[in-house]
Design a protein around this motif. Sequence first.
Motif, PDB file in Angstrom:
ATOM      1  N   TYR A   3      18.947 -35.005  38.933  1.00 40.94           N
ATOM      2  CA  TYR A   3      18.472 -33.703  39.104  1.00 40.94           C
ATOM      3  C   TYR A   3      17.800 -33.570  38.093  1.00 40.94           C
ATOM      4  CZ  TYR A   3      23.037 -32.200  41.415  1.00 40.94           C
ATOM      5  OH  TYR A   3      23.564 -32.184  42.042  1.00 40.94           O
ATOM      6  N   GLN A   4      17.181 -33.595  37.306  1.00 39.80           N
ATOM      7  CA  GLN A   4      15.978 -33.921  36.708  1.00 39.80           C
ATOM      8  C   GLN A   4      14.900 -34.906  37.189  1.00 39.80           C
ATOM      9  OE1 GLN A   4      15.575 -33.756  33.334  1.00 39.80           O
ATOM     10  NE2 GLN A   4      16.878 -33.835  32.420  1.00 39.80           N
ATOM     11  N   ILE A   5      15.137 -35.730  38.676  1.00 35.09           N
ATOM     12  CA  ILE A   5      14.382 -36.089  39.486  1.00 35.09           C
ATOM     13  C   ILE A   5      13.086 -34.621  40.093  1.00 35.09           C
ATOM     14  CG2 ILE A   5      13.418 -37.902  40.863  1.00 35.09           C
ATOM     15  CD1 ILE A   5      15.359 -40.013  39.550  1.00 35.09           C
ATOM     16  N   SER A   6      14.645 -34.753  40.857  1.00 33.66           N
ATOM     17  CA  SER A   6      14.476 -33.124  42.058  1.00 33.66           C
ATOM     18  C   SER A   6      13.764 -32.551  41.279  1.00 33.66           C
ATOM     19  CB  SER A   6      15.835 -32.742  42.150  1.00 33.66           C
ATOM     20  OG  SER A   6      16.864 -31.992  41.021  1.00 33.66           O
ATOM     21  N   TYR A   7      13.589 -32.149  39.543  1.00 29.90           N
ATOM     22  CA  TYR A   7      13.027 -30.628  38.858  1.00 29.90           C
ATOM     23  C   TYR A   7      11.848 -31.613  39.136  1.00 29.90           C
ATOM     24  CZ  TYR A   7      10.782 -28.035  35.381  1.00 29.90           C
ATOM     25  OH  TYR A   7      10.589 -27.196  34.451  1.00 29.90           O
ATOM     26  N   TRP A   8      11.145 -32.985  38.800  1.00 27.03           N
ATOM     27  CA  TRP A   8       9.623 -33.481  38.811  1.00 27.03           C
ATOM     28  C   TRP A   8       9.209 -33.429  39.905  1.00 27.03           C
ATOM     29  CZ3 TRP A   8       7.468 -32.982  33.996  1.00 27.03           C
ATOM     30  CH2 TRP A   8       8.210 -33.603  33.449  1.00 27.03           C
ATOM     31  N   PHE A   9       9.964 -33.769  41.088  1.00 22.44           N
ATOM     32  CA  PHE A   9       9.478 -33.838  42.320  1.00 22.44           C
ATOM     33  C   PHE A   9       9.071 -31.857  42.692  1.00 22.44           C
ATOM     34  CE2 PHE A   9      11.931 -36.927  44.010  1.00 22.44           C
ATOM     35  CZ  PHE A   9      10.771 -38.211  43.759  1.00 22.44           C
ATOM     36  N   PHE A  10       9.851 -30.999  41.957  1.00 23.54           N
ATOM     37  CA  PHE A  10       9.282 -30.202  42.358  1.00 23.54           C
ATOM     38  C   PHE A  10       8.572 -28.831  41.060  1.00 23.54           C
ATOM     39  CE2 PHE A  10      10.565 -25.287  40.910  1.00 23.54           C
ATOM     40  CZ  PHE A  10       9.945 -24.689  41.925  1.00 23.54           C
ATOM     41  N   LYS A  11       8.530 -29.836  40.355  1.00 20.37           N
ATOM     42  CA  LYS A  11       6.729 -29.785  38.710  1.00 20.37           C
ATOM     43  C   LYS A  11       5.902 -29.875  40.061  1.00 20.37           C
ATOM     44  CE  LYS A  11       6.781 -28.667  35.171  1.00 20.37           C
ATOM     45  NZ  LYS A  11       6.524 -27.576  33.830  1.00 20.37           N
ATOM     46  N   LEU A  12       6.184 -30.704  40.628  1.00 22.40           N
ATOM     47  CA  LEU A  12       4.240 -31.906  41.382  1.00 22.40           C
ATOM     48  C   LEU A  12       4.729 -31.330  42.811  1.00 22.40           C
ATOM     49  CD1 LEU A  12       5.667 -35.770  40.361  1.00 22.40           C
ATOM     50  CD2 LEU A  12       3.721 -33.721  39.434  1.00 22.40           C
ATOM     51  N   TRP A  25      21.498 -27.139  36.769  1.00 17.08           N
ATOM     52  CA  TRP A  25      21.129 -26.227  36.022  1.00 17.08           C
ATOM     53  C   TRP A  25      21.734 -25.338  35.169  1.00 17.08           C
ATOM     54  CZ3 TRP A  25      15.653 -25.702  38.800  1.00 17.08           C
ATOM     55  CH2 TRP A  25      15.487 -26.997  39.448  1.00 17.08           C
ATOM     56  N   ILE A  26      22.656 -24.504  36.163  1.00 15.51           N
ATOM     57  CA  ILE A  26      23.659 -23.158  35.305  1.00 15.51           C
ATOM     58  C   ILE A  26      24.189 -23.563  34.826  1.00 15.51           C
ATOM     59  CG2 ILE A  26      24.848 -21.501  36.450  1.00 15.51           C
ATOM     60  CD1 ILE A  26      23.851 -21.015  39.067  1.00 15.51           C
ATOM     61  N   ASP A  27      24.814 -24.908  35.053  1.00 19.28           N
ATOM     62  CA  ASP A  27      26.077 -25.791  34.206  1.00 19.28           C
ATOM     63  C   ASP A  27      25.368 -26.196  32.782  1.00 19.28           C
ATOM     64  OD1 ASP A  27      27.903 -24.955  36.273  1.00 19.28           O
ATOM     65  OD2 ASP A  27      27.446 -26.942  37.165  1.00 19.28           O
ATOM     66  N   THR A  28      24.331 -26.920  32.925  1.00 21.91           N
ATOM     67  CA  THR A  28      23.244 -27.750  31.784  1.00 21.91           C
ATOM     68  C   THR A  28      23.065 -25.653  31.610  1.00 21.91           C
ATOM     69  OG1 THR A  28      21.735 -27.941  33.019  1.00 21.91           O
ATOM     70  CG2 THR A  28      23.276 -29.619  32.883  1.00 21.91           C
ATOM     71  N   ASN A  29      22.965 -25.162  31.495  1.00 18.40           N
ATOM     72  CA  ASN A  29      22.238 -23.814  31.039  1.00 18.40           C
ATOM     73  C   ASN A  29      20.754 -24.101  31.027  1.00 18.40           C
ATOM     74  OD1 ASN A  29      23.876 -22.069  30.264  1.00 18.40           O
ATOM     75  ND2 ASN A  29      24.555 -22.217  28.477  1.00 18.40           N
ATOM     76  N   ALA A  30      20.166 -24.418  31.345  1.00 22.25           N
ATOM     77  CA  ALA A  30      18.657 -24.826  31.937  1.00 22.25           C
ATOM     78  C   ALA A  30      17.663 -23.348  31.856  1.00 22.25           C
ATOM     79  CB  ALA A  30      18.389 -26.016  33.048  1.00 22.25           C
ATOM     80  N   VAL A  31      17.703 -22.567  31.042  1.00 25.97           N
ATOM     81  CA  VAL A  31      16.772 -21.726  31.757  1.00 25.97           C
ATOM     82  C   VAL A  31      15.292 -21.738  31.619  1.00 25.97           C
ATOM     83  CG1 VAL A  31      16.550 -18.921  30.807  1.00 25.97           C
ATOM     84  CG2 VAL A  31      18.528 -20.124  30.270  1.00 25.97           C
ATOM     85  N   ASN A  32      14.603 -22.253  31.353  1.00 29.60           N
ATOM     86  CA  ASN A  32      13.118 -22.299  32.060  1.00 29.60           C
ATOM     87  C   ASN A  32      13.277 -23.101  33.154  1.00 29.60           C
ATOM     88  OD1 ASN A  32      14.629 -24.720  31.021  1.00 29.60           O
ATOM     89  ND2 ASN A  32      13.039 -26.180  29.696  1.00 29.60           N
ATOM     90  N   LYS A  33      14.067 -24.336  33.612  1.00 25.34           N
ATOM     91  CA  LYS A  33      14.061 -24.807  34.718  1.00 25.34           C
ATOM     92  C   LYS A  33      14.438 -23.155  35.972  1.00 25.34           C
ATOM     93  CE  LYS A  33      15.150 -29.610  34.019  1.00 25.34           C
ATOM     94  NZ  LYS A  33      16.226 -30.158  33.530  1.00 25.34           N
ATOM     95  N   LEU A  34      15.312 -23.019  35.540  1.00 24.88           N
ATOM     96  CA  LEU A  34      15.525 -22.308  36.597  1.00 24.88           C
ATOM     97  C   LEU A  34      13.809 -20.729  36.743  1.00 24.88           C
ATOM     98  CD1 LEU A  34      19.793 -21.255  35.724  1.00 24.88           C
ATOM     99  CD2 LEU A  34      18.056 -21.662  37.309  1.00 24.88           C
ATOM    100  N   GLU A  35      13.785 -20.363  35.643  1.00 23.58           N
ATOM    101  CA  GLU A  35      12.588 -19.358  34.809  1.00 23.58           C
ATOM    102  C   GLU A  35      11.290 -19.923  35.988  1.00 23.58           C
ATOM    103  OE1 GLU A  35      11.993 -18.926  31.232  1.00 23.58           O
ATOM    104  OE2 GLU A  35      13.538 -17.278  31.105  1.00 23.58           O
ATOM    105  N   LEU A  53      20.529 -16.611  37.144  1.00 17.73           N
ATOM    106  CA  LEU A  53      19.892 -16.213  35.864  1.00 17.73           C
ATOM    107  C   LEU A  53      21.025 -15.441  35.472  1.00 17.73           C
ATOM    108  CD1 LEU A  53      15.749 -15.721  35.883  1.00 17.73           C
ATOM    109  CD2 LEU A  53      17.552 -17.512  34.133  1.00 17.73           C
ATOM    110  N   GLU A  54      21.409 -14.828  36.497  1.00 14.65           N
ATOM    111  CA  GLU A  54      22.385 -13.998  36.037  1.00 14.65           C
ATOM    112  C   GLU A  54      24.040 -14.943  35.464  1.00 14.65           C
ATOM    113  OE1 GLU A  54      25.485 -11.979  39.103  1.00 14.65           O
ATOM    114  OE2 GLU A  54      23.250 -11.617  39.478  1.00 14.65           O
ATOM    115  N   PHE A  55      24.165 -15.557  35.778  1.00 17.93           N
ATOM    116  CA  PHE A  55      25.009 -16.795  35.285  1.00 17.93           C
ATOM    117  C   PHE A  55      24.792 -16.974  33.812  1.00 17.93           C
ATOM    118  CE2 PHE A  55      26.154 -16.686  40.184  1.00 17.93           C
ATOM    119  CZ  PHE A  55      26.967 -16.502  40.271  1.00 17.93           C
ATOM    120  N   VAL A  56      23.915 -17.500  33.677  1.00 18.10           N
ATOM    121  CA  VAL A  56      23.077 -18.227  32.663  1.00 18.10           C
ATOM    122  C   VAL A  56      23.738 -16.796  31.786  1.00 18.10           C
ATOM    123  CG1 VAL A  56      21.424 -18.790  31.709  1.00 18.10           C
ATOM    124  CG2 VAL A  56      22.535 -19.815  33.772  1.00 18.10           C
TER     125      VAL A  56
END
Length: 148
Positions: A3-12, A25-35, A53-56
């Motif tokens: 999921y870290q790699i998929s996030y970087w692919f998403f950023k690129l 990202w919900i389970d790890t409370n990664a609010v910055n990634k969700l935003e 973001l509702e669940f976080v």
Amino acid sequence: MFYQISYWFFKLKLSQPSENAINYWIDTNAVNKLEYALIHGNYKTRRLAAEALEFVGQPSSIPVLLVAIDDKIQNVSIAALNTLERIGTKDELIKSIIRKRFNWVKNLRDKEERQKSAKVKKHNIYRWERTSKKSFEMVKERLKRPIR
């Protein structure tokens, strides 16, 4: 790790995150990634991020959700409104959300009425009075005459 790699692919901007990635990202409370997904994703990703973001449930994401209310895609806007209703603790915020929803309903009804009224209009141009028909007849008459 995936999921870290998929996030970087998403950023690129090579791919969009899947629903499983957003659930992670919900389970790890990664609010910055969700935003980030709410701001830069396609319409499906934005809707999923708004619901996530509702669940976080962190109030720090309220400004991003307020911007997402005015999204062009109605499903994204509705998901952002629902999230704001559950996260928002201020009464004024909830009142403005309800007001926004009523405006949406009113705009949708007005749009439907305009479409119905546009369908009712009938044109009084008869087949035998069209200008294209007249010009066609005129050309036909000219072709009947001998060429000089």
